[in-house]
Design a protein around this motif. Structure first.
Motif: not given
Length: 108
Positions: A4-23
């Protein structure tokens, strides 16, 4: 499934395609801690499964959360009390406030 990849962002999101997993955690792990977040700051957290080839869904449904402050400030020091007939006069050295979040003092 690989994990599993975990993502955390300060704003709401619906796609992780441009995000980097924090864990990243292994398959079969269903609890983990996320560190390095700021107290009293809103975060949107999502968990996305990935397979042995690294494939994963890019759509996510994050949940909103906010780490709370659980660390009390240090106590004030050098408390002095002067007694008078109808009142008391208190004095003290302020808290060191190493977490920079002191809101005030309660006197009991």
């Amino acid at each position: 499934m690989e994990g599993y990849r975990i993502y955390a962002q300060p704003n709401a999101f619906t796609s992780v395609s441009s995000l980097t997993a924090i864990k990243t955690i292994d398959a079969g792990t269903f609890k983990t801690s996320i560190t390095g977040l700021n107290r009293n700051t809103r975060y949107w957290i999502a968990v996305v499964a990935f397979d042995h080839a690294g494939n994963c869904q890019t759509q996510a449904t994050p949940v909103e959360t906010k780490p709370v402050d659980i660390i009390p400030p240090e106590p004030p020091q050098a408390l002095t009390v002067k007694c008078f007939e109808t009142h008391l006069l208190l004095g003290f050295s302020p808290s060191a406030n190493t977490n920079a979040d002191l809101a005030g003092y309660n006197i009991f």
